[in-house]
Design an enzyme around this catalytic site. Structure first.
Site, PDB file in Angstrom:
ATOM      1  N   HIS A 182     -25.905  43.282 -19.075  1.00  0.00           N
ATOM      2  CA  HIS A 182     -25.362  42.023 -18.559  1.00  0.00           C
ATOM      3  C   HIS A 182     -26.136  41.511 -17.345  1.00  0.00           C
ATOM      4  CE1 HIS A 182     -22.522  38.841 -18.302  1.00  0.00           C
ATOM      5  NE2 HIS A 182     -21.593  39.444 -19.024  1.00  0.00           N
ATOM      6  N   ASP A 198     -26.566  37.230 -20.392  1.00  0.00           N
ATOM      7  CA  ASP A 198     -25.185  36.782 -20.207  1.00  0.00           C
ATOM      8  C   ASP A 198     -24.440  36.780 -21.537  1.00  0.00           C
ATOM      9  OD1 ASP A 198     -25.509  36.367 -17.472  1.00  0.00           O
ATOM     10  OD2 ASP A 198     -26.303  34.345 -17.780  1.00  0.00           O
TER      11      ASP A 198
END
Length: 433
Positions: free
Chosen positions: A406, A410
């Protein structure tokens, strides 16, 4: 003349390695070119041949101890040859018994300066000369020091023990009378006795113990690194495999005479290579405060082998045909299972595919292989009842699972990435465009 054998560099990117096994024991003869030891690095093992003929005089590195390339590992020479000066030139400090290294710092010994006569006397009396404090010039051990030391050795129920062994036994609570040995009891014997008693007690309390292999050690370290340093999120999506199955059957029928078979893994390498190029951050790595966008798509394939898992990778998949991918994949899997991989094939990967579908697994969370940004997990193909355009159909469905870092990818981008993989998997002929 004695020779130092060092940790070899077995690949362009190899910086360190460990000894998985010594093929010879100290005092044994070895011929030039004869198997000497096994080096383990990054889950691969390599047999290394002896560069010289002679006798293995001294082993300097423990099994499973990771050391840099070029580190002295052993001394090969002639019987009775004095190699002390060779070690001193390389500033190597001789360690004590390999079994006693972790017990107490008092077990360690040191290289000492000694006269030839003192060394011979010590050998004849079975004394470790490193235990003797020298009284000669600059602390040099001379014959009288050895004789005085031998006369000072106490008796323990009829058995001789060195002063160091006595002190060590007292400190560690070991009864010297329980040590069955002909001749003088040395500190190594005390250490071995303590280890033996500890292992016996542990086995009785816990059960059977087996040593951790180098492969399992590396796997553990990398998985711990992944779990503790990468904030990963897993995204799952169901995919209709109807077109994939049809295309694979058609291709394999056409190339049947060539003795080649295209697997689902091969097709997904081609699919993922296309998707990774369209979403560059999924083919990236985070190095300190910089993002490295890789030019090539090097896809690793998780291969189960005896005792663990290896992930060799195929380089520049984006430039290869499906047939080339299939040939390289079959070759790399076969060599992985026969332990014949090259070190470079284990390094430089930018993305990984792991397939547990063959074991009937319907859903799992693949762990990212650092420093990569993503990994794809393929699950079992299961016939499911689905509604398509208002009609009920039975279709071969598999769940694909993508875990993404992450910090680099995204949620929205990861969703688009896995959706693109789904689109190409359900319409594989788009790869021809």
């Amino acid at each position: 003349m004695a020779t130092l054998v060092t940790m070899p560099k077995l690949g362009l990117t190899m910086n360190s390695g460990s000894i998985a096994e010594w093929k010879k024991k100290e005092g044994e003869s070895i011929a030039k070119g004869e198997p000497f030891f096994v080096v383990a690095t990054d889950k691969l093992t390599f047999d290394v041949e002896s560069p010289e003929e002679g006798v293995l005089l001294k082993i300097l590195v423990h099994v499973h101890e990771d050391v840099p390339v070029g580190t002295p590992l052993a001394v090969v020479g002639q019987v009775g040859e004095d190699y002390t000066s060779l070690l001193e030139e390389k500033d190597i400090v001789k360690s004590g018994s390999r079994d006693s290294m972790d017990i107490s710092s008092s077990v360690s010994t040191r290289l000492v300066k000694a006269s030839p006569l003192a060394k011979k006397t010590a050998r004849d009396l079975g004394i470790d000369i490193s235990e003797i404090k020298g009284t000669g010039p600059e602390g040099r051990v001379v014959k009288k020091d050895v004789v005085a030391f031998s006369q000072a050795v106490p008796l323990v129920r009829g058995a001789k023990a060195s002063p160091v062994a006595c002190k060590m036994a007292s400190d560690l609570g070991v009864d010297l009378a329980t040590i069955d040995k002909e001749g003088r009891i040395m500190k190594e014997d005390v250490a071995a006795a303590l280890l033996s008693s500890q292992k016996s007690l542990a086995s009785a309390q816990i059960g059977k113990r087996i040593p951790l292999t180098n492969m399992r050690k590396v796997i553990g370290e990398r998985m711990l690194l992944s779990a503790t340093t990468i904030p990963s999120v897993t995204y799952n999506i169901d995919v209709d495999f109807s077109q994939l199955i049809t295309m694979r059957q058609t291709i394999n029928k056409g190339i049947e005479k060539r003795g080649i078979k295209i697997s689902f893994n091969d097709i997904f390498m081609k699919i993922c290579a296309q998707a990774l190029l369209e979403f560059p951050m999924t083919n990236a790595s985070l190095e300190e405060q910089e993002v490295v966008l890789h030019e090539n798509v090097n896809i690793g394939l998780a291969v189960a082998v005896e005792g663990g898992l290896v992930v060799p990778n195929i380089k520049a998949v984006q430039d290869k045909s499906l047939l080339q991918i299939a040939l390289e994949s079959a070759d790399i899997v076969e060599r992985a299972r026969s332990n014949r991989l090259e070190l470079e094939e284990m390094q430089g990967g930018t993305f990984t595919i792991t397939n547990l579908g063959m074991f009937g697994v319907h859903n799992f969370t693949p762990i990212i292989n650092p420093p990569e940004a993503c990994i794809l997990g393929i699950n079992a193909i299961v016939e499911k009842t689905v509604v398509v355009g208002g009609e009920i159909k039975i279709l071969p469905i598999s769940t694909l699972s993508v875990s993404a870092d992450h910090r680099l990818v995204d949620g929205a981008d990861a969703a688009k990435f896995i959706a693109r993989i789904k689109e190409l998997a359900e319409n594989p002929y788009l790869l021809l465009l």
